[in-house]
Design a protein around this motif. Structure first.
Motif, short mmCIF file in Angstrom:
data_model
loop_
_atom_site.label_atom_id
_atom_site.label_comp_id
_atom_site.label_asym_id
_atom_site.label_seq_id
_atom_site.Cartn_x
_atom_site.Cartn_y
_atom_site.Cartn_z
N GLN A 148 0.83 -1.20 0.00
CA GLN A 148 0.00 0.00 0.00
C GLN A 148 0.87 1.26 0.00
O GLN A 148 0.60 2.21 -0.74
N ASP A 151 2.29 1.67 -3.44
CA ASP A 151 1.27 2.12 -4.39
C ASP A 151 0.96 3.60 -4.19
O ASP A 151 0.78 4.34 -5.16
N GLU A 154 3.67 5.70 -5.64
CA GLU A 154 3.64 5.71 -7.10
C GLU A 154 2.57 6.64 -7.64
O GLU A 154 2.65 7.08 -8.78
N SER A 158 -1.28 3.92 -10.73
CA SER A 158 -0.03 3.19 -10.92
C SER A 158 -0.22 1.68 -10.85
O SER A 158 0.62 0.94 -11.32
N ARG A 159 -1.30 1.25 -10.27
CA ARG A 159 -1.54 -0.18 -10.09
C ARG A 159 -2.26 -0.74 -11.31
O ARG A 159 -3.23 -0.18 -11.80
#
Length: 161
Positions: A148, A151, A154, A158-159
Motif C-alpha cells: 500500500q 502504491d 507511485e 499506478s496499479r
C-alpha cells in the motif's frame, strides 16, 4: 477439531481494532525505553531517511505532513546531534539531499535492540503455536502495508489490474 475451526472469519474492522490496541500497548512498552537524545518527531525523520536515503527536504516535509522550514529546523537539530548529513545534490546545487549518518544508523540499531528485547519478554509469555500464528499474520500484514505504501508513493493509476 478445535473450537477455533468454527470461529467465523474476523472482519477487517475487528482486526483493525485489536491491531490498534496492540500498537498502543507497544507504545507503552517501548515508551519505557528512552529514545533520547532524539524526540519522537526526530525518530520519525530517522526512520524515513533509513528507508529513503538521499531524499530532499521538500519530499521529507511532505512525508511528515509538515512545512519545509519546520522540517529544516528538525533536520538542523538532527545534524547537530550527528544523526543526519546534508549533501548538495550533484544535479542541482540548490537542492539538499538528506542522509542518515553512521551515528544515526547506530542509534536506530541500538533502539531496535532494546525494543526487541522488550518484545521478547512479552512473547515468551505466549504459547509457541500462538507465536507462530502471530508471526505469520504479521508477515502478511507487513507485506500488505508495504504494498500500500509503495502504491501510494507511485501515485493514482499506478496499479495495474
Amino acid at each position: 477439531m478445535t473450537v477455533t475451526a468454527f470461529r467465523p472469519r474476523p472482519e477487517p474492522a475487528e482486526v483493525a481494532r485489536v491491531t490498534a490496541t496492540a500498537a498502543e500497548l507497544l507504545e507503552v512498552l517501548w515508551g519505557r525505553a528512552s529514545t533520547a537524545p532524539a524526540s519522537a518527531s526526530q525518530l520519525r525523520v530517522l526512520l524515513i531517511l533509513e528507508h529513503h536515503e538521499g531524499i530532499n527536504l521538500r519530499t521529507l516535509a511532505d512525508s511528515l505532513a509538515s512545512t519545509p522550514p519546520s522540517t529544516s529546523r528538525l533536520c538542523d537539530r538532527l545534524e547537530a546531534a550527528g544523526f543526519v548529513r546534508r549533501v548538495m545534490s550533484p544535479a542541482d546545487r540548490r537542492e539538499v539531499r538528506l542522509h542518515l549518518s553512521g551515528r544515526g544508523r547506530a542509534f536506530l540499531a541500538d533502539l531496535r535492540t532494546r525494543r526487541e528485547s522488550t518484545l521478547e519478554t512479552v512473547l515468551e509469555l505466549m504459547p509457541a503455536a500462538q507465536r507462530t500464528a502471530l508471526l505469520e499474520g504479521l508477515e502478511a500484514f507487513c507485506d500488505a502495508a508495504a504494498a500500500q505504501i509503495h502504491d501510494e508513493a507511485e501515485g493514482p493509476g499506478s496499479r495495474t489490474a
